[in-house]
Write a protein that holds these residues in place. Structure first.
Motif, short mmCIF file in Angstrom:
data_model
loop_
_atom_site.label_atom_id
_atom_site.label_comp_id
_atom_site.label_asym_id
_atom_site.label_seq_id
_atom_site.Cartn_x
_atom_site.Cartn_y
_atom_site.Cartn_z
N THR A 54 26.39 30.08 -12.73
CA THR A 54 26.61 28.73 -13.26
C THR A 54 27.99 28.59 -13.88
O THR A 54 28.52 27.48 -13.98
N SER A 55 28.55 29.72 -14.33
CA SER A 55 29.90 29.64 -14.91
C SER A 55 30.90 29.17 -13.86
O SER A 55 31.71 28.26 -14.11
N GLN A 56 30.88 29.80 -12.69
CA GLN A 56 31.78 29.38 -11.62
C GLN A 56 31.42 27.97 -11.11
O GLN A 56 32.30 27.20 -10.73
N TRP A 57 30.16 27.66 -11.11
CA TRP A 57 29.69 26.34 -10.62
C TRP A 57 30.24 25.20 -11.49
O TRP A 57 30.81 24.24 -10.97
N THR A 58 30.06 25.33 -12.79
CA THR A 58 30.54 24.28 -13.70
C THR A 58 32.07 24.26 -13.76
O THR A 58 32.68 23.21 -13.96
N ALA A 59 32.71 25.45 -13.64
CA ALA A 59 34.17 25.50 -13.66
C ALA A 59 34.77 24.76 -12.47
O ALA A 59 35.88 24.22 -12.54
N ALA A 60 34.01 24.68 -11.36
CA ALA A 60 34.48 23.96 -10.18
C ALA A 60 34.20 22.46 -10.28
O ALA A 60 34.57 21.72 -9.36
N GLY A 61 33.58 22.04 -11.39
CA GLY A 61 33.35 20.62 -11.61
C GLY A 61 32.00 20.11 -11.15
O GLY A 61 31.77 18.89 -11.12
N GLU B 226 31.42 30.63 -2.24
CA GLU B 226 32.14 29.97 -3.31
C GLU B 226 31.48 28.64 -3.68
O GLU B 226 30.71 28.08 -2.89
N ARG C 73 24.22 33.77 -14.01
CA ARG C 73 25.26 33.15 -14.85
C ARG C 73 26.66 33.46 -14.33
O ARG C 73 27.54 32.61 -14.34
N SER C 74 26.85 34.73 -13.88
CA SER C 74 28.19 35.12 -13.41
C SER C 74 28.18 35.77 -12.04
O SER C 74 29.23 35.93 -11.42
#
Length: 256
Positions: free
Chosen positions: A123-130, A30, A96-97
């Motif tokens: 990177t989607s999950q990475w940026t969504a986690a801040g 995660e 990316r996903s």
């Protein structure tokens, strides 16, 4: 009969399906765990398998760019990730996903990568986690074969630099000198010489022969005259005259 056959084969089908799912199962990580491990330097390689445009738009820090790795059938011979096949290596792959990352992980496993490989999602999950993306250069993994060559080159350059700073010292030659025996040789003893037996004149004899006659006067004056034995009549006369003059001189001195 067909139903009985289907009932008998069903466990086998389920077993095969279960084995297939285990064979293709992948470890996922995660974003929070990913970010913490990245910050602590726990990963030997972080591989980005996206396109060049996606990479330039932003990627996860410390990542190594392996362009479109999910679409390939083998690892390129010039890839920076070669050398990370060891069982002790810890690798994270992302896209990316997470879908392309899963395909790329299968390729790595088939290519002999035996370490622990995580699907880092995307990177989607990475940026969504801040967590932010960066636009830095691709990083050469710690486990890369190129990294080992680079380390060797750096070590060689450092060694040459150190050797150039060391002053040249003239060689020192050590000469081994054997010990010298300083013991003096024993002198041979000499037997005493009997001058009488050998017929050699002694010092006393010489002293007697060369003794000078002395004349003592009343004033205590002593005069010595040579007593050389004349060898001819003329010499005898001279000696007699000398003795007379000496006696006369002594008498005159005695009167005064």
């Amino acid at each position: 009969r067909s139903r009985t056959t289907m009932r008998m084969n069903l466990p086998i089908v389920l077993l095969l399906t279960l084995c297939s799912s285990f064979a293709h199962s992948q470890l996922t990580i995660e974003p929070d765990e990913f970010a913490m491990g990245n910050m602590d330097g726990l990963f030997d390689a972080i591989i980005d398998v996206r396109t060049a445009d996606e990479w330039l738009a932003g990627h996860i820090e410390n990542a190594t760019f392996a362009e479109n790795l999910a679409t390939m059938t083998s690892i390129p011979a010039t890839s920076d990730i070669l050398g990370c096949e060891g069982r002790c290596e810890v690798i994270v792959v992302y896209c990316r996903s997470g879908n392309r990352a899963g395909v790329a992980i299968d390729l790595l496993l088939e290519s002999g990568f035996n370490g622990t490989i995580y699907n880092g999602l995307g990177t989607s999950q990475w940026t969504a986690a801040g967590y932010p993306l960066v636009t830095t250069e691709s990083v050469l993994p710690k486990c890369s074969a190129k990294q080992e060559a680079t380390n060797r080159q750096a070590d060689d350059a450092c060694r040459l630099e150190v050797e150039s700073e060391v002053p040249t010292v003239a060689p020192v030659y050590v000469v081994s000198i054997p010990p010298v025996d300083m013991t003096l040789p024993e002198m041979p003893s000499m037997a005493p010489v009997d001058t009488m037996a050998s017929g050699m004149p002694s010092m006393m004899e010489n002293d007697v022969d060369t003794a000078m006659p002395t004349v003592v006067t009343e004033q205590g004056v002593t005069t010595a005259m040579p007593t050389e034995e004349p060898t001819s009549d003329g010499q005898k006369t001279v000696v007699a005259e000398n003795l007379f003059l000496a006696s006369l001189l002594v008498a005159i001195v005695g009167l005064y």
